[in-house]
Scaffold this active site. Structure first.
Site, PDB file in Angstrom:
ATOM      1  N   GLY A  42       0.771  -1.241   0.000  1.00 48.31           N
ATOM      2  CA  GLY A  42       0.000   0.000   0.000  1.00 48.31           C
ATOM      3  C   GLY A  42       0.798   1.285   0.000  1.00 48.31           C
ATOM      4  O   GLY A  42       0.378   2.283  -0.580  1.00 48.31           O
ATOM      5  N   GLU A  96       3.844   4.113   6.171  1.00 49.45           N
ATOM      6  CA  GLU A  96       2.665   3.259   5.984  1.00 49.45           C
ATOM      7  C   GLU A  96       1.603   4.020   5.200  1.00 49.45           C
ATOM      8  O   GLU A  96       1.587   5.256   5.196  1.00 49.45           O
ATOM      9  CB  GLU A  96       2.151   2.853   7.386  1.00 49.45           C
ATOM     10  CG  GLU A  96       0.903   2.011   7.434  1.00 49.45           C
ATOM     11  CD  GLU A  96       1.010   0.647   6.746  1.00 49.45           C
ATOM     12  OE1 GLU A  96       1.315   0.606   5.554  1.00 49.45           O
ATOM     13  OE2 GLU A  96       0.724  -0.373   7.410  1.00 49.45           O
ATOM     14  N   ASP A  97       0.706   3.283   4.547  1.00 51.59           N
ATOM     15  CA  ASP A  97      -0.373   3.944   3.792  1.00 51.59           C
ATOM     16  C   ASP A  97      -1.485   4.424   4.721  1.00 51.59           C
ATOM     17  O   ASP A  97      -1.900   5.575   4.661  1.00 51.59           O
ATOM     18  CB  ASP A  97      -0.929   3.029   2.697  1.00 51.59           C
ATOM     19  CG  ASP A  97      -1.356   1.646   3.204  1.00 51.59           C
ATOM     20  OD1 ASP A  97      -1.149   1.327   4.396  1.00 51.59           O
ATOM     21  OD2 ASP A  97      -1.894   0.861   2.393  1.00 51.59           O
ATOM     22  N   ASP A 100      -5.329   1.691  10.740  1.00 57.52           N
ATOM     23  CA  ASP A 100      -6.729   1.390  10.995  1.00 57.52           C
ATOM     24  C   ASP A 100      -6.855   0.958  12.464  1.00 57.52           C
ATOM     25  O   ASP A 100      -6.919   1.802  13.353  1.00 57.52           O
ATOM     26  CB  ASP A 100      -7.132   0.296  10.001  1.00 57.52           C
ATOM     27  CG  ASP A 100      -8.603  -0.020   9.996  1.00 57.52           C
ATOM     28  OD1 ASP A 100      -9.394   0.873  10.281  1.00 57.52           O
ATOM     29  OD2 ASP A 100      -8.961  -1.175   9.687  1.00 57.52           O
ATOM     30  N   LYS A 128      -7.086   6.472  10.495  1.00 53.26           N
ATOM     31  CA  LYS A 128      -8.497   6.264  10.842  1.00 53.26           C
ATOM     32  C   LYS A 128      -8.588   6.011  12.338  1.00 53.26           C
ATOM     33  O   LYS A 128      -8.770   4.868  12.768  1.00 53.26           O
ATOM     34  CB  LYS A 128      -9.018   5.015  10.107  1.00 53.26           C
ATOM     35  CG  LYS A 128      -9.638   5.298   8.765  1.00 53.26           C
ATOM     36  CD  LYS A 128     -10.569   4.178   8.332  1.00 53.26           C
ATOM     37  CE  LYS A 128      -9.845   3.059   7.653  1.00 53.26           C
ATOM     38  NZ  LYS A 128     -10.736   2.135   6.898  1.00 53.26           N
ATOM     39  N   PHE A 149     -14.099   2.949   4.172  1.00 59.29           N
ATOM     40  CA  PHE A 149     -13.085   2.181   3.452  1.00 59.29           C
ATOM     41  C   PHE A 149     -12.691   2.956   2.200  1.00 59.29           C
ATOM     42  O   PHE A 149     -13.534   3.267   1.364  1.00 59.29           O
ATOM     43  CB  PHE A 149     -13.574   0.783   3.095  1.00 59.29           C
ATOM     44  CG  PHE A 149     -12.439  -0.127   2.728  1.00 59.29           C
ATOM     45  CD1 PHE A 149     -11.753  -0.835   3.704  1.00 59.29           C
ATOM     46  CD2 PHE A 149     -12.013  -0.226   1.403  1.00 59.29           C
ATOM     47  CE1 PHE A 149     -10.664  -1.637   3.371  1.00 59.29           C
ATOM     48  CE2 PHE A 149     -10.918  -1.028   1.060  1.00 59.29           C
ATOM     49  CZ  PHE A 149     -10.249  -1.734   2.051  1.00 59.29           C
ATOM     50  N   ASP A 156      -5.818  -0.407  -1.686  1.00 58.77           N
ATOM     51  CA  ASP A 156      -6.552  -1.333  -2.555  1.00 58.77           C
ATOM     52  C   ASP A 156      -7.792  -1.917  -1.901  1.00 58.77           C
ATOM     53  O   ASP A 156      -7.964  -1.851  -0.679  1.00 58.77           O
ATOM     54  CB  ASP A 156      -5.649  -2.510  -2.923  1.00 58.77           C
ATOM     55  CG  ASP A 156      -5.419  -3.447  -1.736  1.00 58.77           C
ATOM     56  OD1 ASP A 156      -5.003  -2.961  -0.668  1.00 58.77           O
ATOM     57  OD2 ASP A 156      -5.692  -4.658  -1.861  1.00 58.77           O
TER      58      ASP A 156
END
Ligand code: IMP
Ligand code: MG
Length: 173
Positions: A42, A96-97, A100, A128, A149, A156
């Site tokens: 990611g 990091e992308d 979560d 998030k 999402f 992705d």
């Protein structure tokens, strides 16, 4: 039916985010060599955009990891591809992308600290925080997003949509 027509973050907003995060890193690591570890897959786009804005000497490496919740533990880290550079005594930045639940990075941080870096910090493009189940807080965060999402800019859904140059919300009907 998967609908990705809603743009949450535009290409222009992503460029502003990159400039902001790079300015913070250029200030905090001025003149200090930095090992940047991008988390595949990611973060490949964020990492490549970010490092081109960095002014200190940079070494770029990648890892591929995933985490799952075990039956008896709070989480297990699986290293699919390790980095090839020895980080002992180095200043290290994990790129990091998106964060979560925070499980993957909490576990990864624990593992990498055992290798004795001089410092270890986390930089994420998107955060998030509403979904966090750990106390992980990124040291650098591009954009905080609601509990939705998202895909695009490297992120992705089942391997698809990473190539979008903006961030879209996924709606599944
Ligand atoms: P966690 O923080 O351990 O829950 O896992 C974060 C990882 O889950 C990220 O590196 C992404 O691969 C994936 N992920 C979480 N939220 C999203 C999203 O909104 N879109 C795409 N991937 C996501
Ligand atoms: Mg990921």
């Amino acid at each position: 039916m998967i609908d990705t027509s809603e743009v949450l973050i535009t290409h222009e907003q992503i460029q502003e985010m990159l400039d902001k995060v790079a300015a913070e890193l250029n200030r905090d690591y001025a003149g200090k060599p930095l090992v940047v570890v991008g988390i595949l897959t990611g973060a490949f786009i964020f990492c490549s955009d970010l490092v081109r804005r960095l002014e200190m000497p940079v070494i770029v490496d990648f890892m591929q990891v995933s985490s799952y919740v075990g039956e008896v533990s709070s989480g297990v880290l699986k290293i699919k591809k390790d980095m090839s550079f020895d980080i002992a005594g180095k200043d290290v930045l994990i790129v990091e992308d998106i964060i979560d639940t925070g499980r993957t990075l909490a576990l990864l941080k624990e593992q990498l600290l055992k290798r004795g870096p001089a410092s270890l910090k986390i930089c994420t493009a998107f955060d998030k925080p509403d979904r966090r189940v750990t106390d992980l807080v990124p040291d650098y965060n591009g954009i905080t997003i609601p509990d939705k999402f998202i895909v695009g800019y490297g992120l992705d859904l089942d391997g698809e949509y990473r190539n979008f140059d903006d961030i879209r919300v996924v709606k599944q009907e």
